[in-house]
Design an enzyme around this catalytic site. Sequence first.
Site, PDB file in Angstrom:
ATOM      1  N   SER A  25      31.964   9.131  19.991  1.00  0.00           N
ATOM      2  CA  SER A  25      30.805   8.569  19.302  1.00  0.00           C
ATOM      3  C   SER A  25      29.513   9.190  19.807  1.00  0.00           C
ATOM      4  O   SER A  25      28.564   9.363  19.042  1.00  0.00           O
ATOM      5  CB  SER A  25      30.771   7.048  19.463  1.00  0.00           C
ATOM      6  N   GLU A  26      29.447   9.555  21.095  1.00  0.00           N
ATOM      7  CA  GLU A  26      28.305  10.310  21.631  1.00  0.00           C
ATOM      8  C   GLU A  26      28.745  11.220  22.761  1.00  0.00           C
ATOM      9  O   GLU A  26      29.747  10.961  23.439  1.00  0.00           O
ATOM     10  CB  GLU A  26      27.202   9.378  22.156  1.00  0.00           C
ATOM     11  N   VAL A  27      27.957  12.276  22.954  1.00  0.00           N
ATOM     12  CA  VAL A  27      28.077  13.198  24.083  1.00  0.00           C
ATOM     13  C   VAL A  27      26.668  13.387  24.634  1.00  0.00           C
ATOM     14  O   VAL A  27      25.699  13.459  23.866  1.00  0.00           O
ATOM     15  CB  VAL A  27      28.664  14.554  23.643  1.00  0.00           C
TER      16      VAL A  27
END
Length: 305
Positions: free
Chosen positions: A46-48
Amino acid sequence: MTAVSFTTVDVFTSTRFEGNPLAVMTDARGLSDDQMQKIAAEFGYSEVTFVLPPENPENTARVRIFTPTTEVPFAGHPNVGTAYVLGDLDDIFGQPVGDVMRFEEKTGVVTVDVRREQGRVASTAIRAPKPLSTGNTVAVDTIARCIAIDSTEVSTRIHQPLTASVGLSFVVAELADLDALARARPNLAHFQDTAGPTLEGNHDFSLFIYVRSADKPWHIRARMFAPLDNVPEDPATGSASAALGAYLVSLEPEPDMTVSLTIEQGVEMGRRSLIGIEVTKTGGVVTDVAISGACVEVMRGVIDC
């Protein structure tokens, strides 16, 4: 060719392969915006996050947060997880690692407190970077179509579905029971039809649905869908939990109170997460929102760019 080291952690859990996975590029110097976006898409989380030297030397680092499709100004689990990873380093860009970190982000400076046990990071807590803001209400029928349930299963006993944010916008909606929560499935076409301007000026529609019980009103089960960001479902969403917690506390009649909430998310995905939220209200106004949780390391590696 640039070699970039990364560490992945599962956030809002102490159990590996539960919680919300996050990849942290601990030194992203030399990467272009395009490379960052492609790396985020490659991981598919979902995020990096991409850690860079701070512009202001009084801060710890500059942190950029990418979903698989775009950069976002703020998010909860990326901050909690990034602080966990950096907290166990010997230094951060030549500076000693402390128990309070300050991350420069698009939304502003995010402060993170680090709690250690036997010299290792045990958990981290961040302060929401923006005060609670709310936007337009959303029709019950619209919520029902987006997640393929009947409109009677969307509860309005406390509030109408509406947009809320403490740095990143989500539509929050209460459902009638856990059965409705379990049956919810995102319908991409309806999400596309419903998307519009967010409180941060983006064009998006991310939906945070939840269920409260009468006996434990501050222990909340939730799910989050963001198919327009190529995240069909997120196992733990700190920024949405903070927005929901702040909004629910704002509705309480007491003008002064501090409430500790637990948001349980990701159960239906097999990635149970526990997100701690603490909300302080003074004089009828929410003045402080903290997001906390544990993490566990999963992988380390190097990406050649």
